[in-house]
Design a protein around this motif. Sequence first.
Motif, mmCIF file in Angstrom:
data_model
loop_
_atom_site.group_PDB
_atom_site.id
_atom_site.type_symbol
_atom_site.label_atom_id
_atom_site.label_comp_id
_atom_site.label_asym_id
_atom_site.label_seq_id
_atom_site.Cartn_x
_atom_site.Cartn_y
_atom_site.Cartn_z
ATOM 1 N N VAL A 163 0.847 -1.187 0.000
ATOM 2 C CA VAL A 163 0.000 0.000 0.000
ATOM 3 C C VAL A 163 0.887 1.244 0.000
ATOM 4 C CG1 VAL A 163 -0.148 -0.051 2.530
ATOM 5 C CG2 VAL A 163 -1.857 1.217 1.229
ATOM 6 N N HIS A 164 0.501 2.222 -0.801
ATOM 7 C CA HIS A 164 1.167 3.527 -0.775
ATOM 8 C C HIS A 164 0.249 4.446 0.042
ATOM 9 C CE1 HIS A 164 3.997 6.399 -3.126
ATOM 10 N NE2 HIS A 164 3.848 6.765 -1.864
ATOM 11 N N ASP A 165 0.545 4.548 1.326
ATOM 12 C CA ASP A 165 -0.356 5.201 2.256
ATOM 13 C C ASP A 165 -0.318 6.720 2.094
ATOM 14 O OD1 ASP A 165 -2.251 5.250 4.212
ATOM 15 O OD2 ASP A 165 -0.880 4.904 5.881
ATOM 16 N N GLU A 166 -1.280 7.369 2.728
ATOM 17 C CA GLU A 166 -1.364 8.820 2.718
ATOM 18 C C GLU A 166 -1.733 9.304 4.111
ATOM 19 O OE1 GLU A 166 -4.364 9.612 -0.166
ATOM 20 O OE2 GLU A 166 -6.001 8.841 1.061
ATOM 21 N N VAL A 167 -1.476 10.595 4.360
ATOM 22 C CA VAL A 167 -1.836 11.198 5.642
ATOM 23 C C VAL A 167 -2.902 12.251 5.419
ATOM 24 C CG1 VAL A 167 0.405 10.753 6.716
ATOM 25 C CG2 VAL A 167 0.048 12.895 5.467
ATOM 26 N N LEU A 168 -3.730 12.440 6.435
ATOM 27 C CA LEU A 168 -4.775 13.453 6.405
ATOM 28 C C LEU A 168 -5.007 13.943 7.833
ATOM 29 C CD1 LEU A 168 -8.269 11.751 6.004
ATOM 30 C CD2 LEU A 168 -6.188 10.510 6.571
ATOM 31 N N PRO A 169 -5.514 15.164 7.998
ATOM 32 C CA PRO A 169 -5.693 15.712 9.346
ATOM 33 C C PRO A 169 -6.873 15.043 10.055
ATOM 34 C CG PRO A 169 -6.449 17.276 7.704
ATOM 35 C CD PRO A 169 -5.802 16.167 6.957
ATOM 36 N N VAL A 170 -6.632 14.518 11.257
ATOM 37 C CA VAL A 170 -7.672 13.840 12.041
ATOM 38 C C VAL A 170 -7.593 14.296 13.489
ATOM 39 C CG1 VAL A 170 -7.712 11.804 10.540
ATOM 40 C CG2 VAL A 170 -6.169 11.857 12.518
ATOM 41 N N CYS A 171 -8.732 14.198 14.176
ATOM 42 C CA CYS A 171 -8.769 14.471 15.610
ATOM 43 C C CYS A 171 -10.016 13.816 16.186
ATOM 44 C CB CYS A 171 -8.757 15.969 15.907
ATOM 45 S SG CYS A 171 -10.296 16.814 15.497
ATOM 46 N N ALA A 172 -10.104 13.779 17.492
ATOM 47 C CA ALA A 172 -11.292 13.254 18.156
ATOM 48 C C ALA A 172 -12.430 14.264 18.012
ATOM 49 C CB ALA A 172 -10.995 12.995 19.629
ATOM 50 N N PRO A 173 -13.678 13.795 17.858
ATOM 51 C CA PRO A 173 -14.806 14.740 17.756
ATOM 52 C C PRO A 173 -14.884 15.694 18.938
ATOM 53 C CG PRO A 173 -15.505 12.501 17.211
ATOM 54 C CD PRO A 173 -14.102 12.394 17.729
ATOM 55 N N VAL B 26 -1.731 8.802 15.743
ATOM 56 C CA VAL B 26 -3.157 8.488 15.611
ATOM 57 C C VAL B 26 -3.773 8.241 16.983
ATOM 58 C CG1 VAL B 26 -4.800 6.789 14.712
ATOM 59 C CG2 VAL B 26 -2.923 7.604 13.269
ATOM 60 N N ALA B 27 -3.076 7.485 17.830
ATOM 61 C CA ALA B 27 -3.588 7.212 19.181
ATOM 62 C C ALA B 27 -3.729 8.496 19.983
ATOM 63 C CB ALA B 27 -2.663 6.231 19.895
ATOM 64 N N SER B 28 -2.773 9.403 19.853
ATOM 65 C CA SER B 28 -2.833 10.670 20.581
ATOM 66 C C SER B 28 -4.023 11.499 20.127
ATOM 67 C CB SER B 28 -1.530 11.456 20.370
ATOM 68 O OG SER B 28 -0.418 10.738 20.875
ATOM 69 N N ALA B 29 -4.269 11.505 18.827
ATOM 70 C CA ALA B 29 -5.437 12.239 18.323
ATOM 71 C C ALA B 29 -6.724 11.611 18.835
ATOM 72 C CB ALA B 29 -5.410 12.247 16.800
ATOM 73 N N ARG B 30 -6.792 10.290 18.869
ATOM 74 C CA ARG B 30 -7.991 9.596 19.355
ATOM 75 C C ARG B 30 -8.276 9.938 20.820
ATOM 76 N NH1 ARG B 30 -6.454 4.811 18.208
ATOM 77 N NH2 ARG B 30 -5.722 4.210 20.279
ATOM 78 N N LEU B 31 -7.209 10.169 21.586
ATOM 79 C CA LEU B 31 -7.359 10.493 23.008
ATOM 80 C C LEU B 31 -7.632 11.979 23.249
ATOM 81 C CD1 LEU B 31 -4.474 8.273 24.404
ATOM 82 C CD2 LEU B 31 -6.929 7.881 24.645
ATOM 83 N N GLY B 32 -7.744 12.751 22.163
ATOM 84 C CA GLY B 32 -8.073 14.157 22.317
ATOM 85 C C GLY B 32 -6.907 15.062 22.631
ATOM 86 N N LEU B 33 -5.692 14.629 22.282
ATOM 87 C CA LEU B 33 -4.503 15.418 22.599
ATOM 88 C C LEU B 33 -4.153 16.440 21.532
ATOM 89 C CD1 LEU B 33 -2.199 12.645 24.119
ATOM 90 C CD2 LEU B 33 -3.868 14.132 25.254
#
Length: 306
Positions: A160-170, A238-245
């Motif tokens: 897979v040729h992966d990509e990044v995109l901006p993410v955060c917790a709702p 990704v984990a940090s974003a999921r935790l709302g950091l």
Amino acid sequence: MSRLPPLNAVKAFEVAARVGGFAQAAAELGVSAAAVSQQVRNLEEFLGKQLFVRTGNRIALTDAGLAIYPQTARALNDIAAMTVRIVEGALRMRLVVSVPASLAETWLAPKLAELIEIFPQMAIDIRVEDDPVDLARQDIDLRISYGDYHYPGLRAVPLVHDEVLPVCAPEFWYKHGNHEFDLASIHESLFIHTNWGPNYASHPTWRDWFARSSSGVTGGTGPDPSRGRRVALSSLAVASARLGLGVALGQRVMARADLEAGRLIALSPTSLKLGHPYCAFVPDAKADRADIRRLLAILGNNAQND
């Protein structure tokens, strides 16, 4: 039986060709560089061919050396694998997979769960380690790596040729964001930056993302990494974003499950490709094993869906 070359000479040649020098080969084999050189000369005399061009302390494979190296490496790998099977008395199928830390839990583990459904009695050994690794010496069946350049002597299968995109917790965006999903208004201390380390320079950064997107920031430079949150693994971002950091440039293959479950939200359709694809590397001697072929199929099919 056909006449066989001396095994020590074959081994010395294979190691020297793989590591690119007699001194490096001597360190791996636990002998002197002169001993490695002599063993290579013995093989050259046996074959009647010059295998290396020697220039001072540097060596390069000749056409004859290039012709026999893949078969030599494969033959030694077969002998090593046979030895392991006999010594360990392996009665069950055993799969050894080597993977970078960032891919182990979030991407590889679910794929292995699918493989175990097909081979429920198979023993699996997952080794989390950085490049490069010696597949033959460590009896590794399959290595997953970022980029296609670490293992030129092995069969490479792009995954897979992966990509990044901006993410955060709702919840994070409800607290710090806006209805326009305008990242330019977010304080730079709230951005999560992935530090891939000194060996990598091809991964996209927040500076790259802001340069690509329509929502530029002052000066067009992106948030200052020294003022934000920095992590050493893309999976940890990704984990940090999921935790709302904060807001992370998350890799899609690692964030996919969280995005589908609503634990993360994508803040923009703008994404950036990584500098290189993820690839699987397999010794030719093991490429036809049923478990390896099935795992490659699972990794490839799932990669297309990511």
